[in-house]
Design an enzyme around this catalytic site. Structure first.
Site, PDB file in Angstrom:
ATOM      1  N   GLU A 119     -27.110  12.665  51.374  1.00  0.00           N
ATOM      2  CA  GLU A 119     -28.555  12.495  51.161  1.00  0.00           C
ATOM      3  C   GLU A 119     -29.335  13.713  51.645  1.00  0.00           C
ATOM      4  OE1 GLU A 119     -29.543   8.629  52.808  1.00  0.00           O
ATOM      5  OE2 GLU A 119     -28.544   7.655  51.111  1.00  0.00           O
ATOM      6  N   GLU A 129     -19.666   9.847  43.719  1.00  0.00           N
ATOM      7  CA  GLU A 129     -18.887  10.065  42.488  1.00  0.00           C
ATOM      8  C   GLU A 129     -19.090  11.478  41.960  1.00  0.00           C
ATOM      9  OE1 GLU A 129     -20.941   7.626  43.283  1.00  0.00           O
ATOM     10  OE2 GLU A 129     -20.503   5.776  42.187  1.00  0.00           O
ATOM     11  N   ASN A 176     -21.421  10.173  49.502  1.00  0.00           N
ATOM     12  CA  ASN A 176     -22.819  10.483  49.193  1.00  0.00           C
ATOM     13  C   ASN A 176     -23.412  11.394  50.266  1.00  0.00           C
ATOM     14  OD1 ASN A 176     -22.583   8.075  50.775  1.00  0.00           O
ATOM     15  ND2 ASN A 176     -24.677   7.498  50.304  1.00  0.00           N
TER      16      ASN A 176
END
Ligand code: THU
Length: 128
Positions: free
Chosen positions: A41, A52, A39
């Site tokens: 951010e 994903e 991930n």
């Protein structure tokens, strides 16, 4: 390295200064190529990308569209399932039998087919 180990390695690259929630995944194509993701951010929270989607977009951008397995690793007590937005992106490329392996803290693991996580997908076949 196993697919799970590759997902755990990718998790270490997670850029998550806001949530502090680190996700890693490893996606295996039908020809055995592996793409990993974490991930990423952003200070503008909505610009955040899940692990994903990073892995799926890396694969598709390099010409791979057919997949057989994905491992998603978190540190959650109960292995966390992919968010709805990622499931919709998966629906574009994943068949119902694709294996989804969720790994949480303390080697906890849950396995699903994609159809179990998204039983009635909206995808290309919805247009006909
Ligand atoms: N996240 C993922 O990477 N995958 C998911 O399926 C759920 C959420 C990330 C996004 C954000 O960086 C953090 O986890 C908290 O939502």
């Amino acid at each position: 390295m196993s697919l799970i180990e590759q997902a755990r390695t990718a998790q270490r690259s997670a850029y998550a200064p806001y949530s502090k929630y680190h996700v890693g995944c490893a996606l295996e194509t039908n020809d055995g190529t592996i793409f990993t993701g974490c991930n990423i951010e952003n200070a503008s929270y909505g610009a955040t990308l899940c692990a994903e989607r990073v892995a799926i977009f890396k694969a598709v951008s390099e010409g791979h569209r057919h997949f057989r397995r994905i491992v998603i690793c978190t540190d959650s007590t109960t292995p966390a399932a992919p968010c709805g937005l990622c499931r919709q992106v998966m629906a574009e490329f994943f068949g119902p039998e694709l294996e989804i392996i969720l790994c949480g803290a303390n080697e906890t693991e849950r396995r699903y087919t994609f159809a179990e996580l998204l039983p009635h997908p909206f995808n290309q076949s919805s247009f006909v």
